[in-house]
Design a protein around this motif. Sequence first.
Motif, PDB file in Angstrom:
ATOM      1  N   ARG A  80       0.818  -1.216   0.000  1.00 11.63           N
ATOM      2  CA  ARG A  80       0.000   0.000   0.000  1.00 11.63           C
ATOM      3  C   ARG A  80       0.853   1.268   0.000  1.00 11.63           C
ATOM      4  NH1 ARG A  80      -5.456  -1.150   0.412  1.00 11.63           N
ATOM      5  NH2 ARG A  80      -5.566   0.894  -0.607  1.00 11.63           N
ATOM      6  N   GLN A  81       2.035   1.166  -0.570  1.00 12.72           N
ATOM      7  CA  GLN A  81       2.866   2.349  -0.787  1.00 12.72           C
ATOM      8  C   GLN A  81       2.497   2.943  -2.145  1.00 12.72           C
ATOM      9  OE1 GLN A  81       6.651   0.311  -0.477  1.00 12.72           O
ATOM     10  NE2 GLN A  81       7.061   1.219   1.546  1.00 12.72           N
ATOM     11  N   THR A  82       2.331   4.258  -2.199  1.00 14.34           N
ATOM     12  CA  THR A  82       1.937   4.904  -3.445  1.00 14.34           C
ATOM     13  C   THR A  82       3.123   4.961  -4.405  1.00 14.34           C
ATOM     14  OG1 THR A  82       0.284   6.253  -2.313  1.00 14.34           O
ATOM     15  CG2 THR A  82       1.031   7.018  -4.476  1.00 14.34           C
ATOM     16  N   LEU A  83       2.902   4.381  -5.585  1.00 11.30           N
ATOM     17  CA  LEU A  83       3.938   4.379  -6.622  1.00 11.30           C
ATOM     18  C   LEU A  83       3.822   5.635  -7.484  1.00 11.30           C
ATOM     19  CD1 LEU A  83       3.722   0.629  -7.719  1.00 11.30           C
ATOM     20  CD2 LEU A  83       5.382   1.667  -6.164  1.00 11.30           C
ATOM     21  N   PHE A  84       2.572   5.944  -7.931  1.00 13.11           N
ATOM     22  CA  PHE A  84       2.342   7.097  -8.806  1.00 13.11           C
ATOM     23  C   PHE A  84       1.063   7.810  -8.367  1.00 13.11           C
ATOM     24  CE2 PHE A  84       4.979   4.319 -11.356  1.00 13.11           C
ATOM     25  CZ  PHE A  84       5.912   5.190 -11.885  1.00 13.11           C
ATOM     26  N   PHE A  85       1.133   9.138  -8.387  1.00 15.69           N
ATOM     27  CA  PHE A  85      -0.009   9.985  -8.047  1.00 15.69           C
ATOM     28  C   PHE A  85      -0.286  10.863  -9.266  1.00 15.69           C
ATOM     29  CE2 PHE A  85      -2.079  13.721  -6.346  1.00 15.69           C
ATOM     30  CZ  PHE A  85      -2.939  13.213  -5.392  1.00 15.69           C
ATOM     31  N   ASN A  86      -1.362  10.477  -9.993  1.00 19.22           N
ATOM     32  CA  ASN A  86      -1.723  11.206 -11.228  1.00 19.22           C
ATOM     33  C   ASN A  86      -0.532  11.302 -12.192  1.00 19.22           C
ATOM     34  OD1 ASN A  86      -4.401  11.617 -10.942  1.00 19.22           O
ATOM     35  ND2 ASN A  86      -4.305  13.863 -10.738  1.00 19.22           N
ATOM     36  N   GLY A  87       0.166  10.222 -12.349  1.00 21.71           N
ATOM     37  CA  GLY A  87       1.265  10.178 -13.294  1.00 21.71           C
ATOM     38  C   GLY A  87       2.583  10.643 -12.755  1.00 21.71           C
ATOM     39  N   THR A  88       2.607  11.115 -11.512  1.00 24.47           N
ATOM     40  CA  THR A  88       3.844  11.603 -10.920  1.00 24.47           C
ATOM     41  C   THR A  88       4.408  10.542  -9.980  1.00 24.47           C
ATOM     42  OG1 THR A  88       3.041  13.886 -11.018  1.00 24.47           O
ATOM     43  CG2 THR A  88       4.896  13.428  -9.530  1.00 24.47           C
ATOM     44  N   ARG A  89       5.733  10.276 -10.117  1.00 26.24           N
ATOM     45  CA  ARG A  89       6.361   9.259  -9.278  1.00 26.24           C
ATOM     46  C   ARG A  89       6.301   9.672  -7.809  1.00 26.24           C
ATOM     47  NH1 ARG A  89      10.102   5.391 -10.329  1.00 26.24           N
ATOM     48  NH2 ARG A  89      10.457   6.243 -12.422  1.00 26.24           N
ATOM     49  N   ALA A  90       5.887   8.728  -6.984  1.00 23.63           N
ATOM     50  CA  ALA A  90       5.808   8.994  -5.551  1.00 23.63           C
ATOM     51  C   ALA A  90       6.798   8.153  -4.761  1.00 23.63           C
ATOM     52  CB  ALA A  90       4.394   8.739  -5.035  1.00 23.63           C
ATOM     53  N   LEU A  91       7.239   7.025  -5.325  1.00 21.77           N
ATOM     54  CA  LEU A  91       8.183   6.125  -4.641  1.00 21.77           C
ATOM     55  C   LEU A  91       9.473   6.079  -5.441  1.00 21.77           C
ATOM     56  CD1 LEU A  91       8.513   4.102  -2.248  1.00 21.77           C
ATOM     57  CD2 LEU A  91       7.831   2.298  -3.858  1.00 21.77           C
ATOM     58  N   LYS A  92      10.597   6.256  -4.755  1.00 24.84           N
ATOM     59  CA  LYS A  92      11.885   6.265  -5.447  1.00 24.84           C
ATOM     60  C   LYS A  92      12.364   4.833  -5.703  1.00 24.84           C
ATOM     61  CE  LYS A  92      13.409  10.745  -3.669  1.00 24.84           C
ATOM     62  NZ  LYS A  92      14.464  11.469  -2.918  1.00 24.84           N
ATOM     63  N   ASP A  93      11.800   4.236  -6.698  1.00 23.37           N
ATOM     64  CA  ASP A  93      12.222   2.900  -7.153  1.00 23.37           C
ATOM     65  C   ASP A  93      12.248   2.949  -8.671  1.00 23.37           C
ATOM     66  OD1 ASP A  93      12.666   0.257  -7.806  1.00 23.37           O
ATOM     67  OD2 ASP A  93      11.260  -0.547  -6.314  1.00 23.37           O
ATOM     68  N   ASP A  94      13.449   3.055  -9.215  1.00 22.55           N
ATOM     69  CA  ASP A  94      13.596   3.259 -10.655  1.00 22.55           C
ATOM     70  C   ASP A  94      13.121   2.077 -11.486  1.00 22.55           C
ATOM     71  OD1 ASP A  94      14.620   5.770 -10.209  1.00 22.55           O
ATOM     72  OD2 ASP A  94      16.725   5.100 -10.232  1.00 22.55           O
ATOM     73  N   ARG A  95      12.850   0.958 -10.844  1.00 23.02           N
ATOM     74  CA  ARG A  95      12.335  -0.179 -11.611  1.00 23.02           C
ATOM     75  C   ARG A  95      10.922   0.087 -12.106  1.00 23.02           C
ATOM     76  NH1 ARG A  95      12.119  -5.314  -8.631  1.00 23.02           N
ATOM     77  NH2 ARG A  95      11.292  -3.981  -6.968  1.00 23.02           N
ATOM     78  N   PHE A  96      10.195   0.965 -11.422  1.00 26.97           N
ATOM     79  CA  PHE A  96       8.839   1.318 -11.840  1.00 26.97           C
ATOM     80  C   PHE A  96       8.902   2.535 -12.759  1.00 26.97           C
ATOM     81  CE2 PHE A  96       8.103  -0.897  -7.836  1.00 26.97           C
ATOM     82  CZ  PHE A  96       7.049  -1.739  -8.161  1.00 26.97           C
ATOM     83  N   GLN A  97       8.234   2.415 -13.894  1.00 25.24           N
ATOM     84  CA  GLN A  97       8.192   3.508 -14.859  1.00 25.24           C
ATOM     85  C   GLN A  97       6.748   3.704 -15.341  1.00 25.24           C
ATOM     86  OE1 GLN A  97      10.728   5.514 -15.744  1.00 25.24           O
ATOM     87  NE2 GLN A  97      12.179   4.383 -14.437  1.00 25.24           N
ATOM     88  N   MET A  98       6.321   4.971 -15.437  1.00 28.67           N
ATOM     89  CA  MET A  98       5.029   5.292 -16.018  1.00 28.67           C
ATOM     90  C   MET A  98       5.209   5.396 -17.531  1.00 28.67           C
ATOM     91  SD  MET A  98       1.787   6.058 -15.693  1.00 28.67           S
ATOM     92  CE  MET A  98       1.588   6.417 -13.936  1.00 28.67           C
ATOM     93  N   VAL A  99       4.575   4.501 -18.257  1.00 29.83           N
ATOM     94  CA  VAL A  99       4.754   4.470 -19.706  1.00 29.83           C
ATOM     95  C   VAL A  99       3.552   5.060 -20.446  1.00 29.83           C
ATOM     96  CG1 VAL A  99       6.351   2.533 -19.658  1.00 29.83           C
ATOM     97  CG2 VAL A  99       3.893   2.099 -19.824  1.00 29.83           C
ATOM     98  N   LEU A 100       2.383   5.148 -19.764  1.00 27.72           N
ATOM     99  CA  LEU A 100       1.191   5.696 -20.440  1.00 27.72           C
ATOM    100  C   LEU A 100       0.223   6.233 -19.390  1.00 27.72           C
ATOM    101  CD1 LEU A 100      -0.402   6.137 -23.074  1.00 27.72           C
ATOM    102  CD2 LEU A 100      -1.386   3.842 -22.729  1.00 27.72           C
ATOM    103  N   PHE A 101      -0.250   7.442 -19.619  1.00 30.12           N
ATOM    104  CA  PHE A 101      -1.306   8.013 -18.782  1.00 30.12           C
ATOM    105  C   PHE A 101      -2.251   8.763 -19.717  1.00 30.12           C
ATOM    106  CE2 PHE A 101      -3.656  10.675 -16.016  1.00 30.12           C
ATOM    107  CZ  PHE A 101      -3.586  10.132 -14.748  1.00 30.12           C
ATOM    108  N   SER A 102      -3.426   8.160 -19.947  1.00 37.98           N
ATOM    109  CA  SER A 102      -4.420   8.758 -20.830  1.00 37.98           C
ATOM    110  C   SER A 102      -5.778   8.698 -20.148  1.00 37.98           C
ATOM    111  CB  SER A 102      -4.455   8.025 -22.177  1.00 37.98           C
ATOM    112  OG  SER A 102      -4.973   6.711 -22.001  1.00 37.98           O
ATOM    113  N   THR A 103      -6.792   9.218 -20.838  1.00 31.87           N
ATOM    114  CA  THR A 103      -8.144   9.216 -20.261  1.00 31.87           C
ATOM    115  C   THR A 103      -8.754   7.824 -20.235  1.00 31.87           C
ATOM    116  OG1 THR A 103      -9.079   9.719 -22.436  1.00 31.87           O
ATOM    117  CG2 THR A 103      -8.555  11.598 -20.989  1.00 31.87           C
ATOM    118  N   ARG A 104      -8.126   6.873 -20.910  1.00 29.80           N
ATOM    119  CA  ARG A 104      -8.667   5.518 -20.945  1.00 29.80           C
ATOM    120  C   ARG A 104      -7.743   4.474 -20.314  1.00 29.80           C
ATOM    121  NH1 ARG A 104     -11.631   4.608 -26.819  1.00 29.80           N
ATOM    122  NH2 ARG A 104     -13.161   6.326 -26.601  1.00 29.80           N
TER     123      ARG A 104
END
Length: 398
Positions: free
Chosen positions: A72-96
């Motif tokens: 239950r640690q937040t990884l991303f908040f509205n597309g913004t990285r919240a946890l410093k773990d470079d293994r996680f990457q946001m690759v897509l944030f769209s309305t769908r």
Amino acid sequence: MRPVRSSVLCHLLPAPCSLALRSLVLVLLCITPRCQAVQAENVTVLEGGTAEISCRLQNYDGSIVVIQNPRRQTLFFNGTRALKDDRFQMVLFSTRLVRITLTNVSVLDEGGYFCQLYTDATHHQVATLSVSVPPETPTVEVKQEGVEGGEVKLACMSPRSKPAATLRWIRNGREIAGVESQQVDGKTFSVSNTIRLPVERKDNGAALSCEAFHPALGGQKRIRHYRLDVNFAPTVRIAPPSGILREGDSLSLTCSVSGNPLPKNIQWSKINESLPERAEISGPTFQISRLSQSHNGTYLCQAQNNYGRAADHYTLLVYEPGAVVETHSAVPYAVIGGVLALLVFTVICVLIVTIWCSVRQKGSYLTHEASGLDEHGEVQEAFLNGNDASQGKKEYLL
């Protein structure tokens, strides 16, 4: 009237509910333009691979979207990285669709990843990440050494897999039944398959293999090849020289030694005497140059390992240069005797058959001759006694 929240009914659906059914429920519930929903998809990936975690949005109006890990640690908040773990990457944030990737996945990353949509009420779905760990090539451990006449105990081991790997032993294309066991180590399994085999000297070097099967291998298998190591006492044999040795000749003997382990030291000696001064020893080879009759005697070759000792001997007889030596035929006497016995038997059989045929022919000749004499006598008797031939015949017979 306020619409029914999709998340409430989706939670009432059983876990195996298909994605298509859940989507249909969400569509039926969200009949108003303002109804928003979120969906998550389960993911299975090999350890060390890359996982894609997707959150599908419906009627998204720009509300807050949060993605959390199983702790239950937040990884991303509205597309913004919240946890410093470079293994996680946001690759897509769209309305769908919102999609993140996780590289170099380990079993510690397993669990439910939360896709949360904050509107008037919180909507969330859980994407379950499962990590499969294929086995490495299994190893073979000798639990009990093989000794001639005993048995060997071997264990095939796969120290880490998820789910547990299946191991089996193969010899000459056939499976060898063994005792299987497994232990749980956190989220992975340690598996072993142990066999016992009776062994003899001829089994030394025999080929075995241990095979590991696992769903993540896609029908393939990991194989460890192994050759039996059977310990046995040595055997020793001296190859004698050919021909007759005379004074001035050279002697060369070779001692052939086998055994497991192979004896490291080969000992040459002479019974009741020390070795000649001109004797030269090089491992299994023994040589004497310029032989004389003083070299006559019996020579020994001996070898030893941890499982026994063996020896062979050779008796040296050196003749004078001009001595006449009787040589013996190389053909064994037993073979000669057998051939002679067969020849005599054949001759006797031929003689018996010849004599029997001769007797039969002579008996037949005498019978015919006697019959001819009887007829001639009857004619003469009838001529002398007139017509009373039958009476004359009777008198003749008496």
